[in-house]
Design an enzyme around this catalytic site. Structure first.
Site, PDB file in Angstrom:
ATOM      1  N   HIS A  67      43.662  33.254  37.446  1.00 51.81           N
ATOM      2  CA  HIS A  67      44.323  34.398  38.046  1.00 51.81           C
ATOM      3  C   HIS A  67      43.489  34.744  39.101  1.00 51.81           C
ATOM      4  CE1 HIS A  67      46.528  36.509  34.360  1.00 51.81           C
ATOM      5  NE2 HIS A  67      45.973  35.792  34.191  1.00 51.81           N
ATOM      6  N   ASP A  77      40.215  36.725  47.532  1.00 50.94           N
ATOM      7  CA  ASP A  77      41.533  37.302  45.816  1.00 50.94           C
ATOM      8  C   ASP A  77      42.437  36.455  45.938  1.00 50.94           C
ATOM      9  OD1 ASP A  77      40.885  39.377  43.947  1.00 50.94           O
ATOM     10  OD2 ASP A  77      41.156  40.976  45.038  1.00 50.94           O
TER      11      ASP A  77
END
Ligand code: F6P
Length: 515
Positions: free
Chosen positions: A176, A385
């Site tokens: 993720h 991110d």
């Protein structure tokens, strides 16, 4: 062979009479509480959507500690089609596996913050030990037709440990967070051991193509891996798929939630308190990767350019629930952000205006959806991110007749898809301040055009699409170029240590933390 029905239906019987379940494993498991608290976290919400449709088991850490974890039974709870099965860990396990290795080594290095990595051999061993422990507990739950889907950096070695327990099922992994380029990844302690652990999977998924390419480059450099057609790689004696699967949201249901949330009392209170000013919003877990300090500096530079005009026009709301506070680097960033907010408000604030409202309180998904809809600008400016679902939620929540503007970091995975946002380099304070000014002043026509482009991207790659693509790959079928015919995939190249390849916030109760 895998039951392909599980890709499309809840648990059901195949023609042959066997039942194949989906088993999801992640560090955090949002076991529904008796208080009815909703699931939180991008990972949690996405996986719940996958399991709600298909049914199955969700395995992981209970979030609790126990003096003796090994001898304790798994706690199980079935709600609708999902059975939650969670294990306690000892204090030492949590310290070494979660805080020590996952949060202080894997997280900073994967986010390109080598300066914040805190190497400890004791914690590294704890990480591998806890994954062995999880494997022993999980192996007992696995039936021959089950498909196993493991999530995030806490559990990289889990498939290898399961193989040692004799598990021969198809196993997929989804990462993720970012995966860095080899020059950075090489700083990971036990680098080759980790890379080898990945080879026990049948599919290894990343958020973006650059992340998947970085990972493939690591395998090529460190293990002489051979890239093959269809995204496959041969390494450590196995052939497995390395692919980008950008995670997403359900844009239509989020848009509906945002519309309904106009009646939410918190949203109404906020609207009244703005006294006609436009709202700029930031929503992040309190993490150094989110670029919150840089963002506050950029907001300060924007105010500096024209303080009186800004006072008449805007208020910024930064919603930042605390996270991982036991880790020193997080305790430090919490202090630093609080100081920065104080300085900015001291410098620019007035008796009747607080330019930056900063709250550490977590909010419900519904309240956040309503706040995004109310905002004229969404500031999503992480330094790095994996994806960032706040960016996608902000877009989905906008009213089509008067949409707000997304200012997005070029270093968020979402920037690979959301090209119609105002993309910024978050390290460049002046450029980010200029993007804020441009967003605040953007004419309606341009806002609508950009928003239309962004919504199209979200509709083309919804969470359902993501889940279907991931599960198709893991179950051993792949869409051909036309996206129609299915063919089997995934086989052992030659016998190695690993035998047989044949047949994804937390979850802390209330907060809605997407990243
Ligand atoms: O995806 C990033 C991630 O680490 C998830 O695995 C996790 O659920 C979320 O962020 C919140 O972090 P934590 O579980 O450490 O509170």
């Amino acid at each position: 062979m895998v039951n392909l029905d599980l890709l499309y239906k809840p648990v059901s019987k195949t023609a042959g009479g066997s039942v194949g379940r989906l088993i999801v494993a992640s560090n955090r498991v949002p076991v529904p509480s008796n208080s009815g608290a909703p699931a939180a976290g991008g990972l949690a919400v996405a996986l719940q959507a996958a399991l709600r449709v298909r049914g199955g088991v969700w395995f992981g850490w209970s979030g609790k500690t126990a003096a003796e974890a090994e001898s304790r039974d798994l706690a199980k709870k079935t709600v609708g089609p999902i059975t939650f099965a969670v294990a306690d860990l000892t204090r030492r396990d949590v310290e070494e596996y979660y805080h020590g290795f996952a949060n202080r080594v894997l997280w900073p290095i994967c986010h390109y913050r080598l300066d914040l990595a805190h190497m400890s051999e004791r914690c590294a061993e704890g990480y591998f030990r806890v994954n062995e422990f999880f494997a022993r507990r999980l192996a007992r739950l696995v039936a021959p037709d089950d498909v196993i889907w493991i999530h995030d950096y806490h559990m990289i070695p889990l498939a290898e440990a399961l193989r040692r327990q004799g598990v021969k099922n198809r196993i997929g992994y989804f990462h993720h967070i970012p995966w860095p380029a080899p020059a950075t990844a090489q700083a990971l302690p036990h680098y080759e051991r980790l890379l080898r652990a990945f080879s026990a999977y049948d599919v290894v998924g990343f958020q973006t193509q650059p992340d998947a390419d970085n990972f493939r480059d690591c395998l090529i450099e460190a293990a002489g891996a051979k890239p093959r057609a269809g995204g496959r790689v041969e390494a450590y004696g196995r052939s497995f798929e390395v692919e980008a699967f950008p995670i997403s949201i359900d844009p239509e249901s989020f848009a509906l939630e945002a519309r309904l949330a106009e009646r939410n009392s918190l949203v109404k209170r906020l609207r009244a308190s703005l006294e006609g000013r436009d709202m700029i919003i930031g929503v992040d877990r309190l993490d150094y990767s989110k670029g919150i300090k840089h963002r506050i500096e950029a907001f300060g530079a924007y105010l500096e350019a024209s303080p009186e005009a800004a006072k008449a026009r805007v208020t910024m709301l930064q919603i930042t629930p605390k996270s991982r506070s036991e880790v020193p680097e997080y305790a430090r960033i919490q202090r630093e952000v609080a100081e920065e907010v104080g300085q900015l408000n001291g410098k620019f604030g007035d008796v009747d205006w607080t330019p930056l409202r900063y709250i550490n309180k977590p909010l419900s998904q519904s309240a956040l959806a309503g706040l995004y809809r109310l905002a004229k600008v969404g500031l999503v400016t992480p330094l790095r991110d994996g994806m960032n679902l706040v960016a996608k939620e902000f877009v989905a929540a906008q009213p089509p007749e008067d949409p707000g503007v997304l200012v997005l970091s070029q270093f968020a995975g979402a920037a690979q898809e959301l090209e119609a946002a105002l993309l910024v380099n978050p390290y460049d304070i002046g450029a980010t301040a200029a993007a804020i000014a441009r967003a605040v002043a953007m004419p309606l026509g341009e806002r609508q055009e950009r928003w239309g482009d962004l919504m199209r991207v979200l509709r083309d790659n919804s969470i359902d699409h993501w889940t279907r693509r991931c599960l198709q790959a893991i179950a051993g079928v792949a869409e051909d170029e036309a996206g129609s015919s299915l063919h089997p995939a995934g086989e052992v190249v030659r016998s190695g240590v690993i035998s047989g390849a044949e047949p994804w916030f937390c979850a802390q109760s209330l907060p809605h933390l997407r990243n």
